[in-house]
Design a protein around this motif. Structure first.
Motif, PDB file in Angstrom:
ATOM      1  N   GLN A  71      39.813  66.932  98.133  1.00 51.98           N
ATOM      2  CA  GLN A  71      39.215  68.193  98.580  1.00 51.98           C
ATOM      3  C   GLN A  71      38.509  68.029  99.920  1.00 51.98           C
ATOM      4  N   PHE A  72      37.790  66.913 100.069  1.00 51.97           N
ATOM      5  CA  PHE A  72      37.038  66.704 101.302  1.00 51.97           C
ATOM      6  C   PHE A  72      37.970  66.503 102.494  1.00 51.97           C
ATOM      7  N   LEU A  73      39.024  65.705 102.337  1.00 54.97           N
ATOM      8  CA  LEU A  73      39.948  65.468 103.441  1.00 54.97           C
ATOM      9  C   LEU A  73      40.611  66.765 103.901  1.00 54.97           C
ATOM     10  N   THR A  74      41.001  67.592 102.946  1.00 50.23           N
ATOM     11  CA  THR A  74      41.612  68.877 103.297  1.00 50.23           C
ATOM     12  C   THR A  74      40.627  69.768 104.046  1.00 50.23           C
ATOM     13  N   ALA A  75      39.411  69.855 103.529  1.00 57.46           N
ATOM     14  CA  ALA A  75      38.387  70.690 104.174  1.00 57.46           C
ATOM     15  C   ALA A  75      37.988  70.112 105.536  1.00 57.46           C
ATOM     16  N   PHE A  76      37.919  68.787 105.632  1.00 57.33           N
ATOM     17  CA  PHE A  76      37.544  68.126 106.885  1.00 57.33           C
ATOM     18  C   PHE A  76      38.587  68.392 107.963  1.00 57.33           C
ATOM     19  N   ILE A 113      27.416  70.645 112.627  1.00 58.23           N
ATOM     20  CA  ILE A 113      27.980  70.853 111.292  1.00 58.23           C
ATOM     21  C   ILE A 113      27.455  72.134 110.645  1.00 58.23           C
ATOM     22  N   GLU A 114      26.495  72.811 111.314  1.00 61.96           N
ATOM     23  CA  GLU A 114      26.006  74.088 110.796  1.00 61.96           C
ATOM     24  C   GLU A 114      26.909  75.246 111.221  1.00 61.96           C
ATOM     25  N   HIS A 115      27.890  74.960 112.075  1.00 58.08           N
ATOM     26  CA  HIS A 115      28.827  75.993 112.516  1.00 58.08           C
ATOM     27  C   HIS A 115      29.632  76.507 111.326  1.00 58.08           C
ATOM     28  N   ARG A 116      30.026  77.779 111.400  1.00 62.92           N
ATOM     29  CA  ARG A 116      30.718  78.405 110.264  1.00 62.92           C
ATOM     30  C   ARG A 116      32.016  77.693 109.904  1.00 62.92           C
ATOM     31  N   TRP A 170      32.367  74.708 109.388  1.00 59.07           N
ATOM     32  CA  TRP A 170      32.051  73.623 108.459  1.00 59.07           C
ATOM     33  C   TRP A 170      31.473  74.138 107.143  1.00 59.07           C
ATOM     34  N   ASP A 171      31.524  75.439 106.921  1.00 59.75           N
ATOM     35  CA  ASP A 171      30.958  76.018 105.699  1.00 59.75           C
ATOM     36  C   ASP A 171      31.583  75.418 104.443  1.00 59.75           C
ATOM     37  N   GLU A 172      32.912  75.325 104.435  1.00 64.40           N
ATOM     38  CA  GLU A 172      33.594  74.811 103.245  1.00 64.40           C
ATOM     39  C   GLU A 172      33.229  73.350 102.988  1.00 64.40           C
ATOM     40  N   VAL A 173      33.123  72.558 104.066  1.00 66.20           N
ATOM     41  CA  VAL A 173      32.761  71.145 103.927  1.00 66.20           C
ATOM     42  C   VAL A 173      31.342  71.008 103.388  1.00 66.20           C
ATOM     43  N   ARG A 174      30.406  71.800 103.943  1.00 67.22           N
ATOM     44  CA  ARG A 174      29.014  71.724 103.483  1.00 67.22           C
ATOM     45  C   ARG A 174      28.898  72.163 102.025  1.00 67.22           C
ATOM     46  N   ASP A 175      29.611  73.220 101.659  1.00 64.71           N
ATOM     47  CA  ASP A 175      29.564  73.699 100.271  1.00 64.71           C
ATOM     48  C   ASP A 175      30.091  72.625  99.313  1.00 64.71           C
ATOM     49  N   LEU A 176      31.175  71.963  99.702  1.00 59.62           N
ATOM     50  CA  LEU A 176      31.746  70.919  98.860  1.00 59.62           C
ATOM     51  C   LEU A 176      30.787  69.739  98.722  1.00 59.62           C
ATOM     52  N   LEU A 177      30.175  69.323  99.843  1.00 57.48           N
ATOM     53  CA  LEU A 177      29.224  68.207  99.801  1.00 57.48           C
ATOM     54  C   LEU A 177      27.979  68.566  99.001  1.00 57.48           C
ATOM     55  N   LEU A 208      24.038  62.370 106.171  1.00 58.74           N
ATOM     56  CA  LEU A 208      22.623  62.734 106.081  1.00 58.74           C
ATOM     57  C   LEU A 208      22.448  64.072 105.375  1.00 58.74           C
ATOM     58  N   TYR A 209      23.400  64.964 105.572  1.00 57.09           N
ATOM     59  CA  TYR A 209      23.342  66.261 104.885  1.00 57.09           C
ATOM     60  C   TYR A 209      23.424  66.071 103.375  1.00 57.09           C
ATOM     61  N   THR A 210      24.281  65.139 102.922  1.00 56.59           N
ATOM     62  CA  THR A 210      24.385  64.900 101.477  1.00 56.59           C
ATOM     63  C   THR A 210      23.062  64.373 100.914  1.00 56.59           C
ATOM     64  N   ILE A 211      22.347  63.544 101.694  1.00 57.92           N
ATOM     65  CA  ILE A 211      21.060  63.013 101.238  1.00 57.92           C
ATOM     66  C   ILE A 211      20.039  64.134 101.118  1.00 57.92           C
TER      67      ILE A 211
END
Length: 286
Positions: free
Chosen positions: A50-55, A67-70, A72-79, A138-141
């Protein structure tokens, strides 16, 4: 090469070698992860895919610095979902961040092959990807810590509720044994529990036992008086039990006025008084 060109090429490399990157990434994670079982491996593999596809999709947006840009929304939601689930599962922040950081080596291997003809471009692309993955790690932390804080707050609330049980001793008589320090937050829980129990049972007497309260200061006395006043507004009288000699001396020295409150040394003494007030007597059987 512009930022958009970097983004497009990186996205193409991820798409072209997604299977190989995913396999190498899983191998890295399995070597680094302490907690490992069949279920977690399957979940880990799913998260990697899922992450590779979203990335790959996010990098095509050309925004590799923010990474706050729209995009990257799907990546941030997944993380965020992964970090929260790991916080609930007992993982550490380091183990959670490793999920992202361990992707660097498989990606750099493919970047070396993809930009082999130009070392300067390769260096820039590697730096961009490294910085990007650092930000995501860092976002995941951050998300993990917020989720852990929420769990701690919820557990504290549950402990407060468990530590303030209201027991029905007899028809019309309740008992509230207090153990530990009585602060503002706990007083609120105590008050809510005893008032709700008074409503549920129609009790006329509530015994507040402070045998397990280590010390009584002015603040604790004020909390007790607030609870008693609230119970009286609901039509129930209160008796304080568990007044030890040290606590009695402290109350006198503090000048706390308990003249209009019935106090007893033990819960048994308070229970006898409560029975008398409710018109019930104890008869010893020969």
């Amino acid at each position: 090469m512009s930022t958009q060109d970097y983004a497009t090429r990186i996205s193409q490399i991820v798409q072209e070698h997604e299977a190989d990157i995913g396999a190498d990434w899983m191998a890295q994670l399995e070597a680094l992860t302490v907690r490992s079982n069949a279920v977690s491996k399957e979940q880990l593999r799913k998260h990697c895919q899922q992450f590779l596809t979203a990335f790959s999709t996010a990098t095509r947006g050309g925004e590799l610095q923010n990474i706050e840009h729209r995009s990257w929304d799907e990546v941030r939601d997944l993380l965020a979902e992964i970090s929260s689930s790991r916080a609930r599962g007992g993982s550490t922040p380091g183990e959670t961040a490793t999920f992202v950081f361990s992707l660097k080596q498989p990606l750099f291997t493919r970047l070396n092959a993809g930009f082999a003809g130009d070392q300067a471009v390769l260096a820039n692309a590697s730096w961009v990807v490294s910085t990007l993955l650092d930000k995501l790690g860092l976002y995941t932390i951050e998300v993990f810590q917020r989720a852990r804080d929420q769990i701690i707050v919820r557990q504290q609330q549950e402990l407060l509720e468990l530590s303030t049980p209201v027991v029905k001793l007899w028809n019309g008589i309740l008992a509230l044994p207090l153990i530990g320090t009585l602060d503002s937050a706990r007083t609120q829980v105590v008050m809510e529990n005893i008032l709700q129990k008074i409503v549920d049972t129609g009790a006329a007497i509530a015994i507040i036992d402070i045998t397990g309260v280590p010390t009584v200061d002015t603040l604790v006395a004020q909390h007790l008086m607030k609870t008693i006043a609230a119970a009286r507004l609901m039509g129930a009288d209160c008796i304080i039990s568990g007044i030890r000699p040290q606590i009695a001396q402290t109350i006198v020295h503090l000048g706390v006025n308990l003249e209009d409150v019935m106090t007893k040394a033990t819960l048994a003494d308070a229970f006898v008084v409560a029975l008398e007030r409710t018109g019930t007597s104890i008869i010893k059987k020969d």
